[in-house]
Structure formats: structure tokens, C-alpha cells
Design a protein around this motif. Sequence first.
Motif, PDB file in Angstrom:
ATOM      1  N   ARG A 182       0.823  -1.205   0.000  1.00 36.40           N
ATOM      2  CA  ARG A 182       0.000   0.000   0.000  1.00 36.40           C
ATOM      3  C   ARG A 182       0.861   1.260   0.000  1.00 36.40           C
ATOM      4  NH1 ARG A 182      -5.175   1.579   3.892  1.00 36.40           N
ATOM      5  NH2 ARG A 182      -5.989   3.170   2.475  1.00 36.40           N
ATOM      6  N   TYR A 183       1.953   1.258   0.740  1.00 40.81           N
ATOM      7  CA  TYR A 183       2.858   2.395   0.714  1.00 40.81           C
ATOM      8  C   TYR A 183       4.256   1.927   1.054  1.00 40.81           C
ATOM      9  CZ  TYR A 183       1.852   2.344   5.763  1.00 40.81           C
ATOM     10  OH  TYR A 183       1.678   1.982   7.069  1.00 40.81           O
ATOM     11  N   GLY A 184       5.218   2.768   0.717  1.00 41.91           N
ATOM     12  CA  GLY A 184       6.605   2.406   0.966  1.00 41.91           C
ATOM     13  C   GLY A 184       7.541   3.509   0.522  1.00 41.91           C
ATOM     14  N   VAL A 185       8.839   3.250   0.651  1.00 40.50           N
ATOM     15  CA  VAL A 185       9.857   4.232   0.303  1.00 40.50           C
ATOM     16  C   VAL A 185      11.073   3.504  -0.243  1.00 40.50           C
ATOM     17  CG1 VAL A 185      10.852   4.229   2.636  1.00 40.50           C
ATOM     18  CG2 VAL A 185      11.229   6.195   1.152  1.00 40.50           C
ATOM     19  N   GLU A 186      11.735   4.124  -1.175  1.00 47.66           N
ATOM     20  CA  GLU A 186      13.041   3.664  -1.649  1.00 47.66           C
ATOM     21  C   GLU A 186      13.980   4.857  -1.541  1.00 47.66           C
ATOM     22  OE1 GLU A 186      12.900   2.571  -5.807  1.00 47.66           O
ATOM     23  OE2 GLU A 186      11.062   3.721  -6.100  1.00 47.66           O
ATOM     24  N   THR A 187      15.115   4.663  -0.869  1.00 50.77           N
ATOM     25  CA  THR A 187      16.013   5.775  -0.592  1.00 50.77           C
ATOM     26  C   THR A 187      17.460   5.346  -0.776  1.00 50.77           C
ATOM     27  OG1 THR A 187      16.595   7.460   1.055  1.00 50.77           O
ATOM     28  CG2 THR A 187      16.141   5.259   1.871  1.00 50.77           C
ATOM     29  N   MET A 188      18.348   6.317  -0.926  1.00 51.71           N
ATOM     30  CA  MET A 188      19.757   6.026  -1.174  1.00 51.71           C
ATOM     31  C   MET A 188      20.645   7.145  -0.656  1.00 51.71           C
ATOM     32  SD  MET A 188      20.944   8.309  -3.656  1.00 51.71           S
ATOM     33  CE  MET A 188      22.322   7.414  -4.354  1.00 51.71           C
ATOM     34  N   VAL A 189      21.892   6.782  -0.348  1.00 48.01           N
ATOM     35  CA  VAL A 189      22.962   7.722  -0.026  1.00 48.01           C
ATOM     36  C   VAL A 189      24.187   7.249  -0.787  1.00 48.01           C
ATOM     37  CG1 VAL A 189      24.390   8.744   1.778  1.00 48.01           C
ATOM     38  CG2 VAL A 189      22.016   8.141   2.273  1.00 48.01           C
ATOM     39  N   ASN A 190      24.857   8.150  -1.495  1.00 52.53           N
ATOM     40  CA  ASN A 190      25.955   7.718  -2.361  1.00 52.53           C
ATOM     41  C   ASN A 190      27.206   7.316  -1.594  1.00 52.53           C
ATOM     42  OD1 ASN A 190      26.642  10.449  -1.653  1.00 52.53           O
ATOM     43  ND2 ASN A 190      28.025  10.519  -3.400  1.00 52.53           N
ATOM     44  N   ASP A 191      27.443   7.935  -0.434  1.00 51.25           N
ATOM     45  CA  ASP A 191      28.691   7.682   0.304  1.00 51.25           C
ATOM     46  C   ASP A 191      28.434   7.999   1.772  1.00 51.25           C
ATOM     47  OD1 ASP A 191      31.199   7.591   1.410  1.00 51.25           O
ATOM     48  OD2 ASP A 191      32.174   8.808  -0.119  1.00 51.25           O
ATOM     49  N   LEU A 192      28.430   6.959   2.623  1.00 52.99           N
ATOM     50  CA  LEU A 192      28.161   7.181   4.037  1.00 52.99           C
ATOM     51  C   LEU A 192      29.265   7.997   4.708  1.00 52.99           C
ATOM     52  CD1 LEU A 192      26.757   3.707   5.141  1.00 52.99           C
ATOM     53  CD2 LEU A 192      25.495   5.802   4.650  1.00 52.99           C
ATOM     54  N   GLY A 193      30.492   7.903   4.215  1.00 53.70           N
ATOM     55  CA  GLY A 193      31.582   8.670   4.787  1.00 53.70           C
ATOM     56  C   GLY A 193      31.531  10.140   4.430  1.00 53.70           C
ATOM     57  N   ASN A 194      30.977  10.464   3.249  1.00 53.06           N
ATOM     58  CA  ASN A 194      30.881  11.850   2.787  1.00 53.06           C
ATOM     59  C   ASN A 194      29.627  11.987   1.940  1.00 53.06           C
ATOM     60  OD1 ASN A 194      31.510  14.535   2.195  1.00 53.06           O
ATOM     61  ND2 ASN A 194      32.762  13.974   0.439  1.00 53.06           N
ATOM     62  N   PRO A 195      28.449  12.010   2.580  1.00 54.30           N
ATOM     63  CA  PRO A 195      27.187  12.003   1.819  1.00 54.30           C
ATOM     64  C   PRO A 195      26.975  13.290   1.043  1.00 54.30           C
ATOM     65  CG  PRO A 195      26.757  12.333   4.156  1.00 54.30           C
ATOM     66  CD  PRO A 195      28.216  12.031   4.031  1.00 54.30           C
ATOM     67  N   LEU A 196      26.921  13.163  -0.269  1.00 54.61           N
ATOM     68  CA  LEU A 196      26.684  14.309  -1.140  1.00 54.61           C
ATOM     69  C   LEU A 196      25.398  14.158  -1.943  1.00 54.61           C
ATOM     70  CD1 LEU A 196      30.304  14.874  -2.531  1.00 54.61           C
ATOM     71  CD2 LEU A 196      29.199  16.049  -0.630  1.00 54.61           C
ATOM     72  N   ILE A 197      25.113  12.943  -2.373  1.00 51.74           N
ATOM     73  CA  ILE A 197      23.909  12.667  -3.167  1.00 51.74           C
ATOM     74  C   ILE A 197      23.005  11.763  -2.340  1.00 51.74           C
ATOM     75  CG2 ILE A 197      23.006  11.717  -5.319  1.00 51.74           C
ATOM     76  CD1 ILE A 197      25.802  12.153  -6.520  1.00 51.74           C
ATOM     77  N   PHE A 198      21.788  12.203  -2.076  1.00 51.00           N
ATOM     78  CA  PHE A 198      20.873  11.394  -1.278  1.00 51.00           C
ATOM     79  C   PHE A 198      19.439  11.842  -1.543  1.00 51.00           C
ATOM     80  CE2 PHE A 198      22.848  14.733   1.278  1.00 51.00           C
ATOM     81  CZ  PHE A 198      21.755  15.484   1.697  1.00 51.00           C
ATOM     82  N   GLY A 199      18.513  11.032  -1.068  1.00 46.93           N
ATOM     83  CA  GLY A 199      17.097  11.300  -1.261  1.00 46.93           C
ATOM     84  C   GLY A 199      16.370  10.005  -1.520  1.00 46.93           C
ATOM     85  N   GLY A 200      15.187  10.093  -2.124  1.00 43.09           N
ATOM     86  CA  GLY A 200      14.426   8.880  -2.402  1.00 43.09           C
ATOM     87  C   GLY A 200      13.039   9.178  -2.916  1.00 43.09           C
ATOM     88  N   ARG A 201      12.211   8.144  -2.900  1.00 40.89           N
ATOM     89  CA  ARG A 201      10.847   8.240  -3.423  1.00 40.89           C
ATOM     90  C   ARG A 201       9.879   7.554  -2.468  1.00 40.89           C
ATOM     91  NH1 ARG A 201       7.680   4.492  -6.446  1.00 40.89           N
ATOM     92  NH2 ARG A 201       5.995   5.495  -7.617  1.00 40.89           N
ATOM     93  N   LEU A 202       8.778   8.237  -2.178  1.00 42.72           N
ATOM     94  CA  LEU A 202       7.669   7.674  -1.425  1.00 42.72           C
ATOM     95  C   LEU A 202       6.559   7.304  -2.390  1.00 42.72           C
ATOM     96  CD1 LEU A 202       7.524  10.329   1.437  1.00 42.72           C
ATOM     97  CD2 LEU A 202       8.050   7.920   1.791  1.00 42.72           C
ATOM     98  N   PHE A 203       5.889   6.171  -2.178  1.00 43.81           N
ATOM     99  CA  PHE A 203       4.741   5.827  -3.001  1.00 43.81           C
ATOM    100  C   PHE A 203       3.568   5.424  -2.110  1.00 43.81           C
ATOM    101  CE2 PHE A 203       6.519   1.575  -2.423  1.00 43.81           C
ATOM    102  CZ  PHE A 203       5.379   0.791  -2.246  1.00 43.81           C
ATOM    103  N   TYR A 204       2.357   5.582  -2.648  1.00 44.46           N
ATOM    104  CA  TYR A 204       1.146   5.307  -1.875  1.00 44.46           C
ATOM    105  C   TYR A 204       0.038   4.880  -2.832  1.00 44.46           C
ATOM    106  CZ  TYR A 204      -2.905   6.167   1.183  1.00 44.46           C
ATOM    107  OH  TYR A 204      -4.052   6.028   1.907  1.00 44.46           O
ATOM    108  N   ARG A 205      -0.660   3.802  -2.477  1.00 43.49           N
ATOM    109  CA  ARG A 205      -1.834   3.342  -3.227  1.00 43.49           C
ATOM    110  C   ARG A 205      -3.078   3.690  -2.408  1.00 43.49           C
ATOM    111  NH1 ARG A 205      -0.594  -2.548  -6.081  1.00 43.49           N
ATOM    112  NH2 ARG A 205       0.846  -1.749  -7.670  1.00 43.49           N
TER     113      ARG A 205
END
Length: 509
Positions: A170-193
Motif C-alpha cells: 500500500r505504501y513504501g519508500v526507496e532511498t539512497m545515499v551515495n557515500d556514508l563517509g561523505n554524503p553528497l547525493i541522497f534522497g528517495g521516493r515515497l509511493f502510496y496506493r
Amino acid sequence: MNRDKIFTRYRRITLALTIGILIFLLTLPTSTRSEEYPGLAALQQPDFLTSGLYGGGLTFIGTSPYIQLQAQPDVSLGKVGIGLDLVVLYNPYATDTGTQFLAEDGESWDSPSTWLRLIRYVSYAQPYDPFYFRLGELDYLTIGHGSIMSGYSNYDRRGLRVNLRKSNNRYGVETMVNDLGNPLIFGGRLFYRPFLRSENNTSLTPFEDQPTSRSGNNNFLTRFELGGTYLTDIDPNPQENAEYPLIALGVDAGFPLIERSTFRLDLYNDFAVLNTLPPKPEDVFEEPEEALEMESVEQEPTRRLESAPIGGEDTTPAKEFAWGNAVGVGFTFTKAIFKLEYRVLGEGYIPSIFDYTYESAKLIAPEPDMPDFLDLETSNEQRRGFFSQFIWKPGEHLHFFGTFEDYNNSSPKLYMVVSESGLVPRLRVRALYTKRDIGEGDETNFFADLFNLDEKSAFRLEIGYAIYPPIETIVTREYRFRRVETAEGISQFEPIHKTSFMVGIRTDF
């Protein structure tokens, strides 16, 4: 408030917000039963990286020869997977121990990041389970339908990908971080039915025929899906200090029209915006001559016109947001997936900006005539064109994955992976090739540039032959990018040409 403080505050707030959302979703109740997606599970991108080989051989990085020893175990402990990459290069011509034994791409063993590369990945479950994560290398990562992030690679082993979803989807999220030591690119997507009913029955999967007991969820509206995407790069231009971040925002709606065990038909629409447009000429702020003289006296660095944060005190004009829209249709069969999108791109919009070559495009040392934005050309006119993706796995021996896109017959992009194992007895072949902006430039044409390996491309070819199983010989040729640090401590990527001849024993754990 100066620009450095604004930049630092923005970085902390956005990272804290992403982590907060992730922690909140971790507390949501989910089913412990794994959702099975028999169609998608078998049709993911083929793995083109060497694994499970123990042996040695000769490696050339550029024209420098090295003796290579390696052990690449893949360990499976239930749902937990661990992949190691224990590679040591020996330089027989070195005069000191610091350069005699090196890491797999010729790096010295003098930094934590080099030691972390020994861990290829640590993962739990599968991407379509209620809870999934992968720590390590991120290869061909796609968020949502791929309008913003499609085929992204961090060229490293310090990234994190997490998927969370309710057991009934019914709902969920997919998220990412490019580098845990120096996070520069991050974010994600939420979805809902929004129209999916919560029932006590077993979970709803998109590849099973719906029984009559689930008739309440067996209609078009219950499978209607809404999504929202936020991705950012807080340091899009490493050659400049405290510049403002690249921000990508998107909304999408999906209609799984038909969902059966052997066939699925999807219709969806994605709309996204990027802050890639420069300020309009009439909005450019010109500083008084007195201010310019003061900056010259105080020897402050020249400021670059960027977007000012909401509520900030900076008087630089806000950058314009570029927009893009994609209408797509997807067909999924038992052995193939085909996706076709018609995209309309506004002025300055870069489709699927976070792709396989994104890191190399922004981090390779710039040329004097480098374009204003990430070494990626932004068009000053509206463009239209098609994006296509094809995945085919006719059997256990052959796997093909490819994408192609082109807009107004300009800046075409290609990505292709082929994996063959056992189709020809004892022979195993894996190949990856990607190229963006094919044929761009006054002195090149499409076909001449297509096979030209440069900063716009990446290539890997691996051919293995089992001489006497399990003894195998492997020849590898690759052109890709590796992380390096300058004498000033700046992290960036540089191209690497590498050829290896290996003999070893292949085994599975």
C-alpha cells in the motif's frame, strides 16, 4: 549570513531530514513474510562483476604491469549476503614497500576508503521484500520509473540503498545515499496506493492471479499508485566552494492496468523539475563598484550567481527551474520487460540526470571550455523524444539489458549489458557499455563517436573459459572511473584503462 554557513546549514538539514524519514519508516509494522515477484526477480540487470574467483595473474593499468592476487568470496547467510573483494597488486619494480603492494586499482593502502573497498557489498533480502538494504557498491540504481535517477553508479563501495514497504504494497519508500563517509547525493521516493484496502489476507503481489477472496482489491482503482521523489546533490561542482545544491523534485502516477502471473501492463506519468537553468538576464544582480573594490582589496573569491535559499540574505537572483514530463507504458512477460516513454523536456532540463556517468561528468578535472553545468549540455529549447528499455532473459544462459534515448536527434544515450554463461560449453562472457551525448561535437559523427572510449563512456568486457572445471582463465578489459584524492584532499574520479589476465579456481559458497 555568509554563503559557507548557508551551505553547511542546508547540508545538515537535508541530510537530517532524509535520515529522519528513514528512521520513521523503519518503525512501521511490516510483514515478515517475503513477497515473491517471480517475474521481476529473474529479470533484473545481469551482474557483470567478477565474483567467486580465487587465483592470480597479470594486470596492466595503463602501461604499468602488476602481478595480481585475488580472492572473491560470496557468502550467503539466509537473507544476508556478503561479498568480499580481496585483491592485492604487486609491483616488482617498486623501490619502497609503500608502492610495492597496492590495492586493486593501484591505490596505496593509506586511507580508510581503500580498506573499505575490500567489502564489495553487504545486503539483506531482495529489492521487493518489505525490508531490503544494500551497503557497498551501487551499480545501475534506479529510483521510481527513472525520470530523475536511472542507472546511477557511485563507482565505489560506501553507498547505501534501502527499500521499505508495507506487506500489501500500500505504501513504501526507496532511498539512497551515495557515500556514508561523505554524503553528497541522497534522497528517495515515497509511493502510496490510496484505494488499496487493508485486509487480513496474504499480501498482494503484482504477478499473481487475484483469487475471488480478494475481489475487494481486484480492480483498477486499488492498484492506482502515487509517488513523490526528492533527490539532491549538495556539491554539484567540486571545483567551487559553497555553491548551491542541485535539487530534483518529481511527482508520478501509475496505473497497473493488468497484473497476472505471466503478464503485466503498466501506464504511468512522471513530472519532474531541476534547478539547472541560470538566472534570466534581466534578473542578474550587478554589485556596486564600491563593493567590487572592497572584494578586490579583501581578496575574497569571485562569487558565482546561484539560487538563494528561502529566507536567506543573499541578494543573488534565484535560478529558474527546468521541467520535464514522461508518459510511459511498460510490458512485463515471463522472460522479458519492455518499457517505452515519450518525453517532453523544457529548456535546460536534463532527463535522468543521475545516471551511470553522472559522477565522472562532475568530478573529472574540467577543461577550460567546460560547460556551465556538470559537463552536461543543457539545451536552450524544448525537446521531445523517446526513451526505451528492454530486458530479455530467454533462459539461464543468456541475459540482455539495454536502454536508448534520443531527443530532437541530439544527445543520444546508450546503456547495454550482456551476460552469457553456458550457452557455449565452458565459455562465460559479460559485457557492459554505456555512452552519453553520442556524436556531439563538430568533429565527430554518431558511429565514429559510438565506439570512442572517453569521459562520456564506460566499458567492461570479461571472457572466461573453464580449462578444466573448476579451473578457469579470465581476460578482462575495462575503461571506467576510480576515486582519487588530490594533494589538497579533494575527492574526485579519474578514468582508468585496465587489462587483466587471470587463472584461478571458481567456487560458490
